[in-house]
Design a protein around this motif. Structure first.
Motif, PDB file in Angstrom:
ATOM      1  N   ASN A  40      -6.356  42.435  16.654  1.00  0.00           N
ATOM      2  CA  ASN A  40      -6.890  41.333  15.105  1.00  0.00           C
ATOM      3  C   ASN A  40      -8.170  41.350  15.384  1.00  0.00           C
ATOM      4  O   ASN A  40      -7.926  41.337  13.892  1.00  0.00           O
ATOM      5  CB  ASN A  40      -5.851  40.080  15.738  1.00  0.00           C
ATOM      6  CG  ASN A  40      -4.333  39.509  15.448  1.00  0.00           C
ATOM      7  OD1 ASN A  40      -3.919  40.799  14.859  1.00  0.00           O
ATOM      8  ND2 ASN A  40      -4.278  39.261  15.858  1.00  0.00           N
ATOM      9  N   ASP A 154      -0.058  31.473   9.823  1.00  0.00           N
ATOM     10  CA  ASP A 154       1.065  32.548  10.497  1.00  0.00           C
ATOM     11  C   ASP A 154       2.322  32.468  10.760  1.00  0.00           C
ATOM     12  O   ASP A 154       3.058  32.487  10.946  1.00  0.00           O
ATOM     13  CB  ASP A 154       0.395  33.244  12.347  1.00  0.00           C
ATOM     14  CG  ASP A 154       0.148  31.456  12.594  1.00  0.00           C
ATOM     15  OD1 ASP A 154       0.833  30.994  12.123  1.00  0.00           O
ATOM     16  OD2 ASP A 154       0.822  31.593  14.341  1.00  0.00           O
ATOM     17  N   GLN A 181      -9.473  30.893   4.860  1.00  0.00           N
ATOM     18  CA  GLN A 181      -9.016  31.911   5.568  1.00  0.00           C
ATOM     19  C   GLN A 181      -8.946  33.187   4.528  1.00  0.00           C
ATOM     20  O   GLN A 181      -8.654  34.558   5.804  1.00  0.00           O
ATOM     21  CB  GLN A 181      -7.228  31.715   5.582  1.00  0.00           C
ATOM     22  CG  GLN A 181      -6.296  32.393   6.545  1.00  0.00           C
ATOM     23  CD  GLN A 181      -6.753  31.608   7.916  1.00  0.00           C
ATOM     24  OE1 GLN A 181      -7.409  31.276   8.611  1.00  0.00           O
ATOM     25  NE2 GLN A 181      -6.280  32.964   8.645  1.00  0.00           N
ATOM     26  N   VAL A 185      -9.396  36.306   7.529  1.00  0.00           N
ATOM     27  CA  VAL A 185      -8.558  37.880   7.574  1.00  0.00           C
ATOM     28  C   VAL A 185      -9.289  39.186   6.898  1.00  0.00           C
ATOM     29  O   VAL A 185      -9.424  40.192   7.444  1.00  0.00           O
ATOM     30  CB  VAL A 185      -7.014  37.961   6.697  1.00  0.00           C
ATOM     31  CG1 VAL A 185      -6.511  36.810   6.967  1.00  0.00           C
ATOM     32  CG2 VAL A 185      -7.752  37.755   5.244  1.00  0.00           C
ATOM     33  N   HIS A 192      -2.454  45.238   8.631  1.00  0.00           N
ATOM     34  CA  HIS A 192      -1.660  43.593   8.267  1.00  0.00           C
ATOM     35  C   HIS A 192      -2.527  43.725   7.117  1.00  0.00           C
ATOM     36  O   HIS A 192      -2.079  42.405   6.907  1.00  0.00           O
ATOM     37  CB  HIS A 192      -0.834  42.808   9.311  1.00  0.00           C
ATOM     38  CG  HIS A 192      -0.136  44.107  10.615  1.00  0.00           C
ATOM     39  ND1 HIS A 192       0.676  44.907   9.858  1.00  0.00           N
ATOM     40  CD2 HIS A 192      -0.682  43.723  11.660  1.00  0.00           C
ATOM     41  CE1 HIS A 192       1.402  44.900  11.075  1.00  0.00           C
ATOM     42  NE2 HIS A 192       0.679  44.847  12.413  1.00  0.00           N
ATOM     43  N   LYS A 196      -1.047  39.912   4.323  1.00  0.00           N
ATOM     44  CA  LYS A 196      -2.098  38.762   5.090  1.00  0.00           C
ATOM     45  C   LYS A 196      -2.556  37.898   3.566  1.00  0.00           C
ATOM     46  O   LYS A 196      -2.352  36.728   3.367  1.00  0.00           O
ATOM     47  CB  LYS A 196      -2.962  38.941   6.093  1.00  0.00           C
ATOM     48  CG  LYS A 196      -2.905  38.679   7.761  1.00  0.00           C
ATOM     49  CD  LYS A 196      -4.025  39.043   8.383  1.00  0.00           C
ATOM     50  CE  LYS A 196      -3.301  39.268  10.250  1.00  0.00           C
ATOM     51  NZ  LYS A 196      -4.767  39.694  10.759  1.00  0.00           N
ATOM     52  N   ASN A 199       0.289  37.077   2.062  1.00  0.00           N
ATOM     53  CA  ASN A 199       1.144  35.764   2.120  1.00  0.00           C
ATOM     54  C   ASN A 199      -0.485  34.693   1.568  1.00  0.00           C
ATOM     55  O   ASN A 199       0.623  33.230   1.284  1.00  0.00           O
ATOM     56  CB  ASN A 199       0.562  35.327   3.648  1.00  0.00           C
ATOM     57  CG  ASN A 199       2.456  35.971   4.287  1.00  0.00           C
ATOM     58  OD1 ASN A 199       3.207  36.225   3.124  1.00  0.00           O
ATOM     59  ND2 ASN A 199       1.719  36.187   5.480  1.00  0.00           N
TER      60      ASN A 199
END
Length: 272
Positions: A40, A154, A181, A185, A192, A196, A199
């Motif tokens: 990640n 998540d 956030q 990210v 991904h 992210k 979302n």
């Protein structure tokens, strides 16, 4: 504080290299030494933190990172109109969002660095740091809440999960939480990343929809209160608060229940 709120918060690295943070913010020095070897991430904890600070509250830097990842920044709601008060909370939350990793570092069976429950641990440390640096209670509380909530994303994004999040962390900090956030990210690996960001955009839309429709996510928005519960059920003390919270959780699942007669009927059923 002024450095973090400036146009070049990354100059915190200069303070680290000249051993200034060792005196006033030793936690940052520890983060600069903390590895983060897992799929990640592409930086250690300290360098990741610097990137999050740079992106939080900066539309220009967020757009740059999105475009560098091969995505279109026009697809996302990139906010830039933060007040000085909001920017202070954002940048300090960015600085301290991963401070809990210092106390939760674990190597998993694959040899990757992991940090279970680092957000909760970080909120405790963040509050301690903010108090040590003599920040006011409101700023300290907001930063600690943001740190505690930042690893929540998540989850499966649904209207109910967003309402639960608003209830758990407080609807007032969701805009800042989304900004934090997004910065977080963007400072991770590109794997991904689109998923992210998409979302987060969906969470933003559902949050705004919840506000527009006036859905109840806090006790003060319930159409009944403690006196109603006392008169209806004959209970008192802490039991009243527990019953109201139980009713609120049901309303969060089904907003249509937030009508006085429905809630009184629900209270009777929950008592049975």
């Amino acid at each position: 504080d002024k450095l973090l709120r400036s146009a070049h918060p990354e100059r915190l690295l200069w303070a680290f290299e000249n051993e200034i943070t060792r005196v006033i913010l030793p936690e940052f020095d520890e983060m600069m030494e903390m590895p983060q070897n897992n799929p990640n991430h592409k930086y250690n904890v300290g360098m990741h933190t610097l990137e999050v600070i740079r992106a939080a509250g900066s539309s220009t830097y967020k757009e740059k990172l999105i475009e560098e990842a091969g995505l279109s920044s026009k697809e996302y709601n990139i906010r830039e109109d933060f007040s000085e008060k909001e920017l202070r909370c954002l940048r300090w939350a960015a600085l301290l969002h991963d401070v809990g990793k210092l106390k939760t570092h674990v190597l998993n069976e694959k040899g990757y660095d992991t940090f279970p429950e680092h957000a909760a641990a970080g909120a405790v440390t963040a509050k301690s740091v903010m108090r040590r640096l003599k920040f006011d209670n409101e700023t300290t509380d907001t930063v600690a809440r943001l740190v505690a909530a930042h690893a929540h994303f998540d989850m499966e994004v649904t209207p109910v999960s967003v309402r639960r999040m608003m209830h758990k962390y407080g609807p007032d900090i969701i805009p800042l939480l989304l900004e934090l956030q997004t910065a977080d990210v963007l400072a991770q690996s590109s794997e991904h990343l689109k998923e992210k960001l998409d979302n987060l955009e969906k969470i933003r839309e559902l949050y705004e929809e919840c506000l527009e429709k006036g859905y109840c996510v806090t006790l003060k928005e319930l159409k009944i209160n403690g006196s109603d519960i006392i008169n209806l059920l004959g209970i008192s003390g802490k039991e009243v608060g527990k019953k109201l919270e139980e009713i609120l959780l049901a309303v969060i699942e089904d907003p249509s229940l937030n009508e006085r007669e429905k809630l009184l009927e629900l209270a009777k059923k929950l008592e049975a």
